[in-house]
Design an enzyme around this catalytic site. Structure first.
Site, short mmCIF file in Angstrom:
data_model
loop_
_atom_site.label_atom_id
_atom_site.label_comp_id
_atom_site.label_asym_id
_atom_site.label_seq_id
_atom_site.Cartn_x
_atom_site.Cartn_y
_atom_site.Cartn_z
N ASP A 218 106.64 20.91 -5.65
CA ASP A 218 107.70 19.91 -5.53
C ASP A 218 108.27 19.96 -4.12
O ASP A 218 107.56 20.36 -3.19
CB ASP A 218 108.77 20.15 -6.62
CG ASP A 218 109.48 18.87 -7.03
OD1 ASP A 218 109.82 18.07 -6.15
OD2 ASP A 218 109.71 18.66 -8.24
N HIS A 241 106.20 18.38 -1.72
CA HIS A 241 106.68 17.00 -1.63
C HIS A 241 107.51 16.76 -0.38
O HIS A 241 108.20 15.76 -0.29
CB HIS A 241 107.48 16.64 -2.89
CG HIS A 241 106.65 16.60 -4.14
ND1 HIS A 241 107.14 16.22 -5.36
CD2 HIS A 241 105.34 16.90 -4.35
CE1 HIS A 241 106.18 16.29 -6.28
NE2 HIS A 241 105.08 16.71 -5.69
#
Ligand code: NAG
Ligand code: NAG
Ligand code: NAG
Length: 368
Positions: A218, A241
């Protein structure tokens, strides 16, 4: 000249006594978890020994160093290092601290929480670290999964030379802290592990993350509401991310972020690079955000402002004074610069004000 020598002589005779006296108040006492009953065999639950060592050091005067020795595996089901402490606390983490598998977990929201401790230093000496044994959790994508390390209301925090791996959810949460430097932190979870943010920062100020390497499933760093003066310098991110401001305005709340400086960071095969994300229905702002000297390697959305479009709810989170400077490298998609400011998502640039110079691709859609 005479007077000068006299002074030196007197000083050298007197100083030994002075040293002892001066050091008395800042004496560093060591609290080795082994002496408090920790086994370090990777199986026995050493939580209570850690708690006892912490409490002994915390209530002493001067400086206390909790020693977690090298060459051992300490399994702990839950640690709660709570202050305020009378002593200035250090944690010398040379061994490995490991979580139990999912079935033996007792931790609640956080596996290791550090709360109300000011001036704490945690030094992993490049060898020590935490492993959350997350693989037993990731397969259950909809389960509530605990976070790994939680710093709450810790001012003047230093964390360095540490490895943190395999969290069930986010790795390091920093909440309501003022003044923290986290350096040489190596975070490592697989790219398909769900919600494994590297750092989550909220309601905090003057936080610096530097010289660190984050591989996760993430955000590498998420700067959430209530954050001001947050810097990331020389951070290598990927897979992951990217570095993200937000999401801001979730559940209709008012959230603000300002003065974020991301400098000399590298993104390698991340889904985003520099991202600002707001959610319709919320309010607040993200302002004075700078991404400077950024290196990209095959990044899907190198620059992205995403104010999720919604037909029914407007976004009242204002994004302003955002600077992107000195981006170099490669984009993995055709849309390298994606500025969707409260408009239809079919447009790559709407209601976006500013100037773009020397960018590839050219951004003709910016408004003055
Ligand atoms: C840690 O201990 C303190 C004091 O006992 C308590 O207030 C706090 O809720 C605990 N935190 C966690 C995460 O268990
Ligand atoms: C963050 O970076 C800015 C700009 O370089 C600097 O003025 C500020 O002191 C830095 N803050 C921290 C906490 O490192
Ligand atoms: C950032 O990178 C530039 C060029 O590589 C270098 O000159 C500068 O000193 C770096 N600054 C920091 C704070 O790392």
């Amino acid at each position: 000249m005479q007077g000068f020598f006299t002074y030196i002589l007197i000083f050298s005779f007197v100083s030994p006594c002075q040293c002892i006296r001066l050091n008395f108040g800042t004496e560093n006492a060591f609290y080795n978890v082994i002496l408090f009953g920790a086994r370090g065999d990777g199986r026995s639950d050493d939580s209570q020994a850690f708690a006892n060592a912490w409490h002994s050091g915390c209530k002493a005067g001067g400086m206390s160093t909790l020693v977690i020795p090298a060459g051992r595996l300490f399994m702990v089901t839950k640690i709660n290092f709570t202050g305020p402490c009378k002593a200035k606390m250090n944690i010398q983490l040379q061994g490995q601290i490991v979580a139990p598998p999912k079935v033996a977990w007792k931790a609640g929201n956080y596996w290791i929480s550090v709360e109300y401790v000011n001036g704490l230093t945690i030094d992993g000496n490049g060898k020590g670290g935490f492993d959350g044994d997350g693989s037993t959790w990731w397969e259950c994508r909809n389960c509530y999964r605990p976070r790994m390390l939680f710093f709450h209301a810790c001012n003047g925090l230093t964390v360095r030379n540490l490895r943190i791996s395999n969290s069930p959810a986010s790795h390091v949460a920093i909440n309501m802290c003022n003044g923290a430097t986290l350096s040489h932190i190596f975070i490592h979870s697989p790219s398909n592990s769900p919600n494994t943010d590297g750092f989550d920062i909220s309601y905090s100020s003057n936080i610096l993350i530097q010289d660190s390497n984050i591989k996760s499933g993430d955000d590498c760093i998420a700067v959430n509401g209530g954050s001001i003066f947050i810097n990331a310098t020389r951070v290598i991110c990927g897979p992951g991310h990217g570095i993200s401001v937000g999401s801001l305005g979730r559940n209709g709340v008012r959230e603000t972020v300002s003065n974020v400086h991301v400098l000399n960071c590298t993104f390698i095969r991340t889904s985003n690079g520099a991202r600002i994300k707001t959610i319709p229905g919320g309010s607040g702002y993200a302002k004075q955000i700078t991404f400077d000297q950024i290196i990209l390697e095959n990044v899907m959305n190198p620059i992205i402002i995403d104010q999720e479009y919604s037909l029914t709810r407007a976004t009242n989170v204002q994004v302003s004074f955002v600077t992107y400077r000195g981006f170099r490298g490669t984009s993995a998609s055709d849309v390298a610069i994606n500025l969707v400011c409260g408009g239809k998502t079919s447009s790559t640039c709407r209601n976006a004000h500013g100037t773009a110079r020397n960018t590839i691709p050219y951004v003709p859609c910016l408004l003055k």
